[in-house]
Enzyme design. Structure first.
Site, PDB file in Angstrom:
ATOM      1  N   ASN A 209       0.856  -1.197   0.000  1.00 32.42           N
ATOM      2  CA  ASN A 209       0.000   0.000   0.000  1.00 32.42           C
ATOM      3  C   ASN A 209       0.884   1.237   0.000  1.00 32.42           C
ATOM      4  O   ASN A 209       2.117   1.138   0.021  1.00 32.42           O
ATOM      5  CB  ASN A 209      -0.958  -0.024   1.196  1.00 32.42           C
ATOM      6  CG  ASN A 209      -0.211  -0.039   2.516  1.00 32.42           C
ATOM      7  OD1 ASN A 209       0.510   0.887   2.843  1.00 32.42           O
ATOM      8  ND2 ASN A 209      -0.352  -1.126   3.262  1.00 32.42           N
ATOM      9  N   PRO A 302      -3.184 -11.366  10.710  1.00 38.23           N
ATOM     10  CA  PRO A 302      -3.419 -11.082  12.135  1.00 38.23           C
ATOM     11  C   PRO A 302      -3.544  -9.583  12.345  1.00 38.23           C
ATOM     12  O   PRO A 302      -2.894  -8.796  11.641  1.00 38.23           O
ATOM     13  CB  PRO A 302      -2.159 -11.628  12.816  1.00 38.23           C
ATOM     14  CG  PRO A 302      -1.130 -11.731  11.748  1.00 38.23           C
ATOM     15  CD  PRO A 302      -1.872 -11.961  10.470  1.00 38.23           C
ATOM     16  N   ILE A 304      -2.524  -6.713  14.468  1.00 39.95           N
ATOM     17  CA  ILE A 304      -1.456  -6.493  15.458  1.00 39.95           C
ATOM     18  C   ILE A 304      -1.953  -5.615  16.599  1.00 39.95           C
ATOM     19  O   ILE A 304      -1.724  -5.905  17.776  1.00 39.95           O
ATOM     20  CB  ILE A 304      -0.224  -5.894  14.754  1.00 39.95           C
ATOM     21  CG1 ILE A 304       0.323  -6.940  13.766  1.00 39.95           C
ATOM     22  CG2 ILE A 304       0.855  -5.485  15.754  1.00 39.95           C
ATOM     23  CD1 ILE A 304       1.112  -6.390  12.630  1.00 39.95           C
ATOM     24  N   LYS A 336     -14.066   1.927  16.010  1.00 45.10           N
ATOM     25  CA  LYS A 336     -12.798   1.207  15.801  1.00 45.10           C
ATOM     26  C   LYS A 336     -12.037   1.103  17.125  1.00 45.10           C
ATOM     27  O   LYS A 336     -11.437   0.073  17.421  1.00 45.10           O
ATOM     28  CB  LYS A 336     -11.960   1.922  14.739  1.00 45.10           C
ATOM     29  CG  LYS A 336     -10.826   1.084  14.203  1.00 45.10           C
ATOM     30  CD  LYS A 336     -10.192   1.666  12.955  1.00 45.10           C
ATOM     31  CE  LYS A 336     -10.863   1.191  11.680  1.00 45.10           C
ATOM     32  NZ  LYS A 336     -10.216   1.656  10.457  1.00 45.10           N
TER      33      LYS A 336
HETATM   34  N1  CTP Z   1      -3.776  -2.671  12.261  1.00 47.39           N
HETATM   35  C1  CTP Z   1      -2.981  -3.695  12.723  1.00 47.39           C
HETATM   36  N2  CTP Z   1      -3.004  -4.902  12.109  1.00 47.39           N
HETATM   37  C2  CTP Z   1      -3.800  -5.112  11.048  1.00 47.39           C
HETATM   38  C3  CTP Z   1      -4.626  -4.081  10.566  1.00 47.39           C
HETATM   39  C4  CTP Z   1      -4.583  -2.855  11.180  1.00 47.39           C
HETATM   40  O1  CTP Z   1      -2.239  -3.486  13.686  1.00 47.39           O
HETATM   41  N3  CTP Z   1      -3.794  -6.305  10.482  1.00 47.39           N
HETATM   42  C5  CTP Z   1      -3.770  -1.393  12.978  1.00 47.39           C
HETATM   43  C6  CTP Z   1      -3.155  -0.230  12.232  1.00 47.39           C
HETATM   44  O2  CTP Z   1      -1.772  -0.121  12.504  1.00 47.39           O
HETATM   45  C7  CTP Z   1      -3.943   0.933  12.815  1.00 47.39           C
HETATM   46  C8  CTP Z   1      -5.293   0.343  13.128  1.00 47.39           C
HETATM   47  O3  CTP Z   1      -5.104  -1.055  13.195  1.00 47.39           O
HETATM   48  O4  CTP Z   1      -3.395   1.370  14.033  1.00 47.39           O
HETATM   49  C9  CTP Z   1      -6.392   0.639  12.183  1.00 47.39           C
HETATM   50  O5  CTP Z   1      -6.023   0.356  10.883  1.00 47.39           O
HETATM   51  P1  CTP Z   1      -7.057   0.627   9.702  1.00 47.39           P
HETATM   52  O6  CTP Z   1      -6.425   0.211   8.425  1.00 47.39           O
HETATM   53  O7  CTP Z   1      -7.612   2.001   9.805  1.00 47.39           O
HETATM   54  O8  CTP Z   1      -8.227  -0.316  10.101  1.00 47.39           O
HETATM   55  P2  CTP Z   1      -8.503  -1.820   9.798  1.00 47.39           P
HETATM   56  O9  CTP Z   1      -8.431  -2.588  11.073  1.00 47.39           O
HETATM   57  O10 CTP Z   1      -7.661  -2.313   8.693  1.00 47.39           O
HETATM   58  O11 CTP Z   1     -10.030  -1.758   9.376  1.00 47.39           O
HETATM   59  P3  CTP Z   1     -10.681  -1.203   8.019  1.00 47.39           P
HETATM   60  O12 CTP Z   1      -9.595  -1.237   6.972  1.00 47.39           O
HETATM   61  O13 CTP Z   1     -11.800  -2.122   7.755  1.00 47.39           O
HETATM   62  O14 CTP Z   1     -11.131   0.188   8.350  1.00 47.39           O
END
Ligand code: CTP
Length: 399
Positions: A209, A302, A304, A336
């Protein structure tokens, strides 16, 4: 900053001695007083004139000069500093320090000092890996000498490996960290994730990304400046390593999780990485273009942030996540925070027009149990400093 701090810099005789000139500048820029002692062989690599011009003081090098002993004897010299820094600490100089040999002014000062000593080793990789040097470094470490580096890298002698002197910025950061013993986050441990993850499709392709890692790296640097022992777990980025931070490089989400687990226990976790939500089932061999395009079956990675938030006894006291959203940022970030189980969420709009992904500025909202704060548009470095200050206000230094 090092305002008013007195540093006695012992310059050893190695090719890295030229970097001392830069180190002196860095320390003086930060407000330190730098007094320099040179070994006889150091003078083969840099001139006392250059050292003196940059330090703004004369250079001390003669153990048997009556005038020198009268003006500033070796005992007084060794006690006049707040910290003694040895750079470059050559194999020979480390050996003399370990053995307590006082055969010239520099080594006599090192034997006579009652101050803490920091040393930045610099030598050929084989000299660094030689059992004699390993033993000397261990002896010194056990006596409380703080070693900074050496780094891995290309060497002036044409070889590659550990032995290259830490960069002047890294040494200056270690000195700042030393003096930061009374810093707001002193004694705290922090873990920061940053950058994107790369999820392999096959040995040559991956899914990624647009995250630049700028915000996460700036946060790690800001937290470290406040005195926390900070580990930055980062995906592939073009950002330089922040000074004074332990950097662990990973590629995939699963590697990031493993590196985060290995960095525990921590008091603070800030998950600023743009972790890939999914990964393909990686093929062992390159997928060939024969026939129809392959379809990628994706598996969820996973989470994190959620894993750290639910880590039971290992849970950091303060877990902070980011919410990268496009539109309705705060409305989406509230749920969230609850879903991830973290304490704070830093929410930002990453819609294409905002320039946040990859840009230098960020407009964020901080969601805590107490409510929502709307921060003005700031540089990512300013967001990092403000967040680090908020963390320090919430946790303070360790008892
Ligand atoms: N994050 C993480 N591990 C993942 C996905 C996200 O630790 N596999 C953490 C990111 O570092 C951030 C937070 O979760 O602090 C939110 O990430 P975001 O991309 O906004 O949310 P997602 O959990 O991916 O949800 P969505 O994309 O559906 O909004």
């Amino acid at each position: 900053m090092l305002h008013g701090k007195r540093i006695l810099l012992v310059i050893g005789g190695g090719i890295a001695a030229y970097k001392c000139l830069e180190l002196i500048r860095r320390l003086r820029e930060r407000g330190a007083d730098v007094r320099c002692v040179m070994t006889a062989s150091a003078k083969q690599f840099v001139t006392p004139l250059s050292v003196s011009a940059l330090s703004g003081d004369r250079v001390y090098d003669d153990q048997f000069s009556l005038t020198d002993e009268h003006e500033m004897g070796h005992i007084q010299l060794s006690r006049s500093a707040d910290l003694v820094v040895v750079a470059p600490a050559t194999a020979n100089l480390l050996a003399r320090m370990a053995q307590g040999i006082a055969d010239e002014l520099a080594t006599t000062v090192l034997l006579a000092t009652d101050k803490d000593v920091m040393a930045a080793p610099a030598m050929n990789v084989r000299m660094w890996e030689h059992p004699a040097t390993r033993a000397n470094a261990e002896t010194l470490r056990a006596r409380g000498v703080r070693l900074v580096g050496p780094d891995d890298g290309d060497m002036a002698c044409g070889e590659y490996g550990p032995g290259r002197m830490a960069e002047p910025d890294a040494i200056a950061a270690a000195i700042e960290a030393y003096f930061g013993a009374h810093a707001p986050l002193s004694g705290r441990r922090a873990l920061v994730t940053s950058g994107p993850t790369h999820e392999a499709v096959d040995p040559v392709r991956y899914i990624a990304n647009r995250s630049s890692g700028k915000q996460g790296h700036a946060i790690a640097a800001a937290i470290a400046r406040l005195g926390a022992r900070t580990t930055l777990v980062t995906g592939p980025t073009h950002e330089p390593d922040p000074a004074g931070v332990t950097v662990v490089r990973i590629e995939s989400a699963r590697e990031m999780l493993a590196a985060c687990r290995a960095a525990l226990p921590a008091d603070i976790a800030v998950c600023a990485a743009a972790v890939s939500d999914w990964r393909p089932a990686a093929a062992d061999a390159k997928i060939k273009k024969n026939g129809a395009p392959p379809s990628l079956a994706l598996t969820e990675n996973p989470d994190i942030l959620k894993t750290l938030s639910e880590a039971g006894n290992a849970r950091p006291r303060l877990v902070i996540g980011f919410a990268a959203e496009t539109g309705d940022v705060v409305a989406k970030a509230g749920p969230k925070r609850a879903a991830k189980g973290c304490d704070w969420i830093v929410a930002n709009d990453v819609s294409p027009g905002t320039g946040t992904f990859g840009g230098d500025d960020n407009t964020v909202h901080l969601l805590t149990a107490e409510g929502i704060e709307d921060w003005p548009r700031l540089t990512k470095a300013q967001v990092a400093d403000r967040l680090a200050a908020r963390i320090a206000a919430a946790l303070g230094p360790a008892e």
